[in-house]
Design an enzyme around this catalytic site. Structure first.
Site, mmCIF file in Angstrom:
data_model
loop_
_atom_site.group_PDB
_atom_site.id
_atom_site.type_symbol
_atom_site.label_atom_id
_atom_site.label_comp_id
_atom_site.label_asym_id
_atom_site.label_seq_id
_atom_site.Cartn_x
_atom_site.Cartn_y
_atom_site.Cartn_z
ATOM 1 N N VAL A 175 24.981 36.074 34.801
ATOM 2 C CA VAL A 175 25.320 34.964 33.906
ATOM 3 C C VAL A 175 26.804 35.037 33.561
ATOM 4 O O VAL A 175 27.301 36.076 33.127
ATOM 5 C CB VAL A 175 24.461 35.030 32.625
ATOM 6 C CG1 VAL A 175 24.856 33.920 31.663
ATOM 7 C CG2 VAL A 175 22.980 34.925 32.988
ATOM 8 N N LYS A 176 27.484 33.910 33.780
ATOM 9 C CA LYS A 176 28.926 33.863 33.518
ATOM 10 C C LYS A 176 29.141 33.254 32.138
ATOM 11 O O LYS A 176 28.681 32.139 31.850
ATOM 12 C CB LYS A 176 29.585 33.002 34.592
ATOM 13 C CG LYS A 176 30.966 33.447 34.973
ATOM 14 C CD LYS A 176 31.411 32.659 36.202
ATOM 15 C CE LYS A 176 32.807 33.013 36.609
ATOM 16 N NZ LYS A 176 33.295 32.116 37.659
ATOM 17 N N VAL A 177 29.844 33.998 31.305
ATOM 18 C CA VAL A 177 30.045 33.623 29.908
ATOM 19 C C VAL A 177 31.544 33.642 29.615
ATOM 20 O O VAL A 177 32.229 34.579 30.020
ATOM 21 C CB VAL A 177 29.302 34.659 29.003
ATOM 22 C CG1 VAL A 177 29.658 34.496 27.556
ATOM 23 C CG2 VAL A 177 27.800 34.577 29.207
#
Ligand code: G3P
Length: 217
Positions: free
Chosen positions: A82-84
């Site tokens: 997951v890219k945050v």
């Protein structure tokens, strides 16, 4: 240093994957927009042939929303990361997702303290943006070097993804600076493997071979 491919265009990922060098994939909302396909389907399709980490980005601005989106992305395939974005809310979301065993790639990193904070929040990856720093007269590869030094000094296992790579030289500089991964657009990957002397060498070998095999026939 490993290579990830930085695109959401599945045909380009397939072509790069065929070269045997792709250890993972990064996407972002702009790359998804360029691909013009349903983002979930894109990630599913990539996951059908890429074993390594595949980054899919959250769009919410608050931590709860990021966590919700992150959990949804994590259900799409086991290799989804997951890219945050690096914001206060992003850090809080990173901690929650990391504690649930979901890998997080903290993106839009432009200084070393941001990278250290992301690592301490549990990020598996941090993504400093080389090209966008160079664009404003800063030094992207220097930032990678600083982060790599800090992570080494403090025994931090978070991997550095050199992102916003624009030209083959960025790949070399990222490797020299200690990046664990460079995420590279397909056209930069192709530019990096080409050299006029390689092409000329192949042509000369072919011609010499043709001559010797004709003479000795
Ligand atoms: O991996 C991040 C990258 O996609 C951003 O690249 O060229 O838009 O700065 P760029």
């Amino acid at each position: 240093m490993k290579f990830f491919i930085d695109t959401a265009i599945v045909d380009a990922i397939r072509a790069a994957h065929r070269l045997g060098v792709v250890a993972g994939v990064t996407t972002n909302p702009s790359l998804m927009a360029k691909a013009g396909q349903d983002p979930k389907k894109v990630i599913q399709e990539i996951a059908s042939f890429v074993d390594g980490p595949i980054s899919a980005e959250v769009l919410a601005e608050d931590a709860d929303g990021m966590v919700r989106e992150g959990r949804e992305w994590a259900k799409v395939a086991p290799q989804v990361t997951v890219k945050v974005p690096l914001t206060a809310e992003g850090l809080a979301a990173t901690r929650v997702l990391a504690d649930e065993g979901i890998k997080v790639n903290v993106t839009l990193i432009f200084n070393a303290s941001q990278a250290l904070l992301a690592a301490r929040a549990g990020a598996a990856f941090v993504s400093p943006f080389i090209g966008r720093l160079d664009d404003i007269g800063a030094n992207g590869s220097e930032l990678v070097r600083t982060i790599a030094t800090i992570f080494k000094e403090h025994h931090i296992a978070t991997e550095i993804i050199a992102a916003s790579i624009r030209r083959p030289l960025d790949i070399t500089e990222a490797a020299l600076a200690g990046a664990h991964i460079a995420t590279v657009p397909y056209k930069v990957l192709l530019a990096a493997l080409e050299h006029p002397l390689t092409k000329a060498g192949i042509e000369r070998f072919a011609e010499d071979w043709r001559q010797v095999t004709q003479k000795t026939k």
